[in-house]
Design a protein around this motif. Structure first.
Motif, mmCIF file in Angstrom:
data_model
loop_
_atom_site.group_PDB
_atom_site.id
_atom_site.type_symbol
_atom_site.label_atom_id
_atom_site.label_comp_id
_atom_site.label_asym_id
_atom_site.label_seq_id
_atom_site.Cartn_x
_atom_site.Cartn_y
_atom_site.Cartn_z
ATOM 1 N N GLY A 49 -30.217 -45.935 56.384
ATOM 2 C CA GLY A 49 -29.823 -45.931 57.099
ATOM 3 C C GLY A 49 -28.766 -46.314 58.150
ATOM 4 N N THR A 50 -29.315 -47.904 57.874
ATOM 5 C CA THR A 50 -27.985 -49.125 58.464
ATOM 6 C C THR A 50 -26.706 -48.981 58.117
ATOM 7 O OG1 THR A 50 -29.914 -50.622 59.200
ATOM 8 C CG2 THR A 50 -28.000 -51.355 59.634
ATOM 9 N N VAL A 51 -26.515 -49.037 56.505
ATOM 10 C CA VAL A 51 -25.668 -48.208 55.655
ATOM 11 C C VAL A 51 -24.959 -47.349 56.301
ATOM 12 C CG1 VAL A 51 -25.256 -48.177 53.209
ATOM 13 C CG2 VAL A 51 -26.593 -50.867 53.920
ATOM 14 N N LEU A 59 -15.762 -49.138 55.284
ATOM 15 C CA LEU A 59 -14.628 -47.808 53.910
ATOM 16 C C LEU A 59 -13.659 -47.180 54.640
ATOM 17 C CD1 LEU A 59 -18.300 -46.439 51.761
ATOM 18 C CD2 LEU A 59 -16.670 -48.635 51.821
ATOM 19 N N LEU A 60 -13.382 -46.799 55.654
ATOM 20 C CA LEU A 60 -12.194 -45.809 55.980
ATOM 21 C C LEU A 60 -11.123 -47.163 56.218
ATOM 22 C CD1 LEU A 60 -13.783 -43.220 58.438
ATOM 23 C CD2 LEU A 60 -12.500 -42.993 56.165
ATOM 24 N N VAL A 111 -25.317 -38.690 60.746
ATOM 25 C CA VAL A 111 -25.597 -39.597 59.863
ATOM 26 C C VAL A 111 -26.798 -40.488 59.834
ATOM 27 C CG1 VAL A 111 -24.117 -41.683 58.336
ATOM 28 C CG2 VAL A 111 -23.037 -39.011 59.922
ATOM 29 N N GLY A 112 -26.445 -41.168 60.435
ATOM 30 C CA GLY A 112 -28.439 -42.358 61.289
ATOM 31 C C GLY A 112 -29.229 -41.493 60.594
ATOM 32 N N GLY A 119 -33.645 -42.073 52.976
ATOM 33 C CA GLY A 119 -33.670 -43.457 53.123
ATOM 34 C C GLY A 119 -35.317 -44.131 52.679
ATOM 35 N N ALA A 120 -36.142 -43.375 53.846
ATOM 36 C CA ALA A 120 -37.832 -43.443 53.767
ATOM 37 C C ALA A 120 -38.251 -42.490 52.533
ATOM 38 C CB ALA A 120 -37.866 -42.776 54.991
ATOM 39 N N ALA A 121 -38.049 -41.390 52.047
ATOM 40 C CA ALA A 121 -38.196 -40.919 50.757
ATOM 41 C C ALA A 121 -37.959 -40.847 49.872
ATOM 42 C CB ALA A 121 -37.245 -39.318 51.112
#
Length: 131
Positions: A49-51, A59-60, A111-112, A119-121
């Motif tokens: 989530g943080t990433v 990145l942009l 997005v988060g 990420g949890a899965a």
């Protein structure tokens, strides 16, 4: 004398049989395993989530989608040269808009949240594979 009468009515000490001991150990192992899965799921959600929330802001600009538009000599400039006129609503237009104005709070939250769920899965699946 009354004290002795009362003592005779108290149940004798309980000594569990082997089946009860084995059942308790099994339930203790299951609780420990569930805690491990929960910890890996929470860890995965936090990291991914943080990433995912921070990635567009890193990145942009690296790709060349800057605050003043597409930066010359970058990946974005090369991509735009192959496109020609950028169509409204295209992926390039969305990235250019995000690079220039940033992402809205709603988009950032979506997005988060999505990335945290993924990420949890992944964390829980990874924890299950390692267990």
């Amino acid at each position: 004398y009354r004290y002795l009468e009362r003592m005779s009515t108290v149940a004798p000490p309980y000594y569990p049989d082997e089946a009860k001991i084995k059942e308790f150990k099994l339930s203790e192992e299951m609780a420990s395993e569930a805690l491990y899965y929960a910890a890996t799921a929470v860890g995965g959600a936090a990291i991914v989530g943080t990433v995912a929330v921070a990635a567009p802001y890193v990145l942009l600009p690296v790709l060349g989608f800057g605050g003043g538009g597409v930066v010359a000599g970058t990946v974005a400039a090369g991509w735009q040269a192959t496109i020609g006129n950028v169509a409204a609503g295209s992926l390039f237009a969305a990235l250019q808009s995000a690079g220039a104005a940033g992402l809205s709070w709603g988009t950032t939250a979506a997005v988060g949240a999505t990335a945290s769920a993924v990420g949890a899965a992944a964390g829980a699946a990874g924890g299950a594979a390692l267990a």
